[in-house]
Design a protein around this motif. Structure first.
Motif, PDB file in Angstrom:
ATOM      1  N   ASN A 166     -30.727 -11.457 -25.451  1.00  0.00           N
ATOM      2  CA  ASN A 166     -29.836 -12.493 -24.953  1.00  0.00           C
ATOM      3  C   ASN A 166     -29.711 -13.698 -25.889  1.00  0.00           C
ATOM      4  N   PRO A 167     -30.818 -14.244 -26.430  1.00  0.00           N
ATOM      5  CA  PRO A 167     -30.651 -15.392 -27.330  1.00  0.00           C
ATOM      6  C   PRO A 167     -29.780 -15.073 -28.546  1.00  0.00           C
ATOM      7  N   LEU A 168     -29.804 -13.812 -28.984  1.00  0.00           N
ATOM      8  CA  LEU A 168     -28.972 -13.432 -30.131  1.00  0.00           C
ATOM      9  C   LEU A 168     -27.500 -13.379 -29.753  1.00  0.00           C
ATOM     10  N   LYS A 169     -27.217 -12.872 -28.569  1.00  0.00           N
ATOM     11  CA  LYS A 169     -25.827 -12.749 -28.127  1.00  0.00           C
ATOM     12  C   LYS A 169     -25.159 -14.099 -27.946  1.00  0.00           C
ATOM     13  N   ILE A 170     -25.861 -15.018 -27.313  1.00  0.00           N
ATOM     14  CA  ILE A 170     -25.221 -16.293 -26.982  1.00  0.00           C
ATOM     15  C   ILE A 170     -25.696 -17.430 -27.889  1.00  0.00           C
ATOM     16  N   SER A 171     -26.493 -17.105 -28.901  1.00  0.00           N
ATOM     17  CA  SER A 171     -27.018 -18.095 -29.846  1.00  0.00           C
ATOM     18  C   SER A 171     -27.753 -19.217 -29.121  1.00  0.00           C
ATOM     19  N   ASP A 172     -28.716 -18.838 -28.299  1.00  0.00           N
ATOM     20  CA  ASP A 172     -29.523 -19.799 -27.546  1.00  0.00           C
ATOM     21  C   ASP A 172     -30.756 -20.152 -28.379  1.00  0.00           C
ATOM     22  N   ASN A 173     -30.670 -21.256 -29.096  1.00  0.00           N
ATOM     23  CA  ASN A 173     -31.727 -21.635 -30.027  1.00  0.00           C
ATOM     24  C   ASN A 173     -33.024 -22.029 -29.331  1.00  0.00           C
ATOM     25  N   ILE A 174     -32.928 -22.654 -28.189  1.00  0.00           N
ATOM     26  CA  ILE A 174     -34.145 -23.037 -27.461  1.00  0.00           C
ATOM     27  C   ILE A 174     -34.894 -21.788 -27.002  1.00  0.00           C
ATOM     28  N   GLN A 175     -34.161 -20.810 -26.487  1.00  0.00           N
ATOM     29  CA  GLN A 175     -34.798 -19.566 -26.053  1.00  0.00           C
ATOM     30  C   GLN A 175     -35.415 -18.834 -27.247  1.00  0.00           C
ATOM     31  N   ALA A 176     -34.754 -18.857 -28.381  1.00  0.00           N
ATOM     32  CA  ALA A 176     -35.306 -18.219 -29.589  1.00  0.00           C
ATOM     33  C   ALA A 176     -36.617 -18.893 -29.995  1.00  0.00           C
ATOM     34  N   LEU A 232     -44.055 -17.524 -27.834  1.00  0.00           N
ATOM     35  CA  LEU A 232     -44.698 -16.560 -26.939  1.00  0.00           C
ATOM     36  C   LEU A 232     -45.321 -15.398 -27.699  1.00  0.00           C
ATOM     37  N   LEU A 233     -44.773 -15.069 -28.869  1.00  0.00           N
ATOM     38  CA  LEU A 233     -45.363 -14.012 -29.690  1.00  0.00           C
ATOM     39  C   LEU A 233     -46.816 -14.327 -30.041  1.00  0.00           C
ATOM     40  N   ALA A 234     -47.135 -15.589 -30.100  1.00  0.00           N
ATOM     41  CA  ALA A 234     -48.484 -16.008 -30.478  1.00  0.00           C
ATOM     42  C   ALA A 234     -49.486 -15.867 -29.347  1.00  0.00           C
ATOM     43  N   GLN A 235     -49.024 -15.721 -28.116  1.00  0.00           N
ATOM     44  CA  GLN A 235     -49.922 -15.719 -26.965  1.00  0.00           C
ATOM     45  C   GLN A 235     -50.989 -14.634 -27.015  1.00  0.00           C
ATOM     46  N   ASN A 236     -50.674 -13.477 -27.605  1.00  0.00           N
ATOM     47  CA  ASN A 236     -51.651 -12.385 -27.669  1.00  0.00           C
ATOM     48  C   ASN A 236     -52.419 -12.366 -28.978  1.00  0.00           C
ATOM     49  N   LEU A 260     -48.737 -19.425 -35.430  1.00  0.00           N
ATOM     50  CA  LEU A 260     -49.089 -18.050 -35.078  1.00  0.00           C
ATOM     51  C   LEU A 260     -47.835 -17.223 -34.785  1.00  0.00           C
ATOM     52  N   GLY A 261     -46.842 -17.833 -34.140  1.00  0.00           N
ATOM     53  CA  GLY A 261     -45.587 -17.137 -33.863  1.00  0.00           C
ATOM     54  C   GLY A 261     -44.875 -16.738 -35.136  1.00  0.00           C
ATOM     55  N   ILE A 262     -44.814 -17.656 -36.091  1.00  0.00           N
ATOM     56  CA  ILE A 262     -44.190 -17.349 -37.388  1.00  0.00           C
ATOM     57  C   ILE A 262     -44.965 -16.234 -38.083  1.00  0.00           C
ATOM     58  N   ASP A 263     -46.296 -16.301 -38.053  1.00  0.00           N
ATOM     59  CA  ASP A 263     -47.117 -15.240 -38.655  1.00  0.00           C
ATOM     60  C   ASP A 263     -46.841 -13.895 -37.984  1.00  0.00           C
ATOM     61  N   ARG A 264     -46.712 -13.899 -36.667  1.00  0.00           N
ATOM     62  CA  ARG A 264     -46.461 -12.648 -35.935  1.00  0.00           C
ATOM     63  C   ARG A 264     -45.095 -12.064 -36.296  1.00  0.00           C
ATOM     64  N   VAL A 265     -44.086 -12.914 -36.444  1.00  0.00           N
ATOM     65  CA  VAL A 265     -42.771 -12.445 -36.887  1.00  0.00           C
ATOM     66  C   VAL A 265     -42.896 -11.774 -38.253  1.00  0.00           C
ATOM     67  N   ARG A 266     -43.618 -12.400 -39.154  1.00  0.00           N
ATOM     68  CA  ARG A 266     -43.810 -11.832 -40.499  1.00  0.00           C
ATOM     69  C   ARG A 266     -44.530 -10.477 -40.426  1.00  0.00           C
ATOM     70  N   GLN A 267     -45.538 -10.367 -39.564  1.00  0.00           N
ATOM     71  CA  GLN A 267     -46.265  -9.101 -39.418  1.00  0.00           C
ATOM     72  C   GLN A 267     -45.351  -7.983 -38.933  1.00  0.00           C
ATOM     73  N   VAL A 268     -44.545  -8.293 -37.932  1.00  0.00           N
ATOM     74  CA  VAL A 268     -43.628  -7.288 -37.378  1.00  0.00           C
ATOM     75  C   VAL A 268     -42.619  -6.851 -38.439  1.00  0.00           C
ATOM     76  N   LEU A 269     -42.039  -7.813 -39.134  1.00  0.00           N
ATOM     77  CA  LEU A 269     -41.049  -7.480 -40.166  1.00  0.00           C
ATOM     78  C   LEU A 269     -41.686  -6.692 -41.311  1.00  0.00           C
ATOM     79  N   CYS A 286     -35.498 -20.423 -34.537  1.00  0.00           N
ATOM     80  CA  CYS A 286     -34.061 -20.237 -34.321  1.00  0.00           C
ATOM     81  C   CYS A 286     -33.248 -20.197 -35.606  1.00  0.00           C
ATOM     82  N   GLY A 287     -33.844 -20.570 -36.728  1.00  0.00           N
ATOM     83  CA  GLY A 287     -33.130 -20.495 -37.995  1.00  0.00           C
ATOM     84  C   GLY A 287     -32.368 -21.746 -38.383  1.00  0.00           C
ATOM     85  N   LEU A 288     -32.509 -22.820 -37.622  1.00  0.00           N
ATOM     86  CA  LEU A 288     -31.764 -24.039 -37.925  1.00  0.00           C
ATOM     87  C   LEU A 288     -32.502 -24.997 -38.858  1.00  0.00           C
TER      88      LEU A 288
END
Length: 105
Positions: free
Chosen positions: A20-30, A36-40, A51-60, A76-78
């Motif tokens: 959904n955040p990608l479809k409607i460009s919801d930056n706050i949700q992104a 939330l990726l960092a929670q685990n 930690l969230g940024i690190d987790r994104v890098r790990q997944v990619l 959000c990329g801004l």
């Protein structure tokens, strides 16, 4: 005492919710999804943001994206400090086309 179930709520699968955040460009949700990726993650002295940024890098990286080809400073990329080389964009697009779960529903 005993407890009594008074109701249930069924949530949709996570993939459509995250798209959904990608479809409607919801930056706050992104931003929230990235945090939330960092929670685990294993507790460290890093913030949920880092930690969230690190987790994104790990997944990619696990999907074959060259993580040295971008600098991510937010969810959000801004951010003005975000940098992405063209080859990293192509890597992400290849990942998405090869795995339909990544395609927005």
């Amino acid at each position: 005492g005993s407890s009594k179930l008074i109701g249930t709520i069924t949530s949709p699968n996570l993939a459509p919710i995250m798209n959904n955040p990608l479809k409607i460009s919801d930056n706050i949700q992104a931003e929230l999804w990235m945090r939330l990726l960092a929670q685990n993650s294993v507790p460290t002295n890093q913030s949920n943001y880092e930690l969230g940024i690190d987790r994104v890098r790990q997944v990619l990286a696990a999907q074959g994206v060259d993580t040295s080809a971008f600098i991510q400073t937010d969810g959000c990329g801004l951010g003005r400090s975000n940098q992405v080389q063209p080859n990293a964009c192509v890597d992400v697009l290849r990942m998405m086309i090869n795995q339909p779960i990544w395609i927005s529903m």
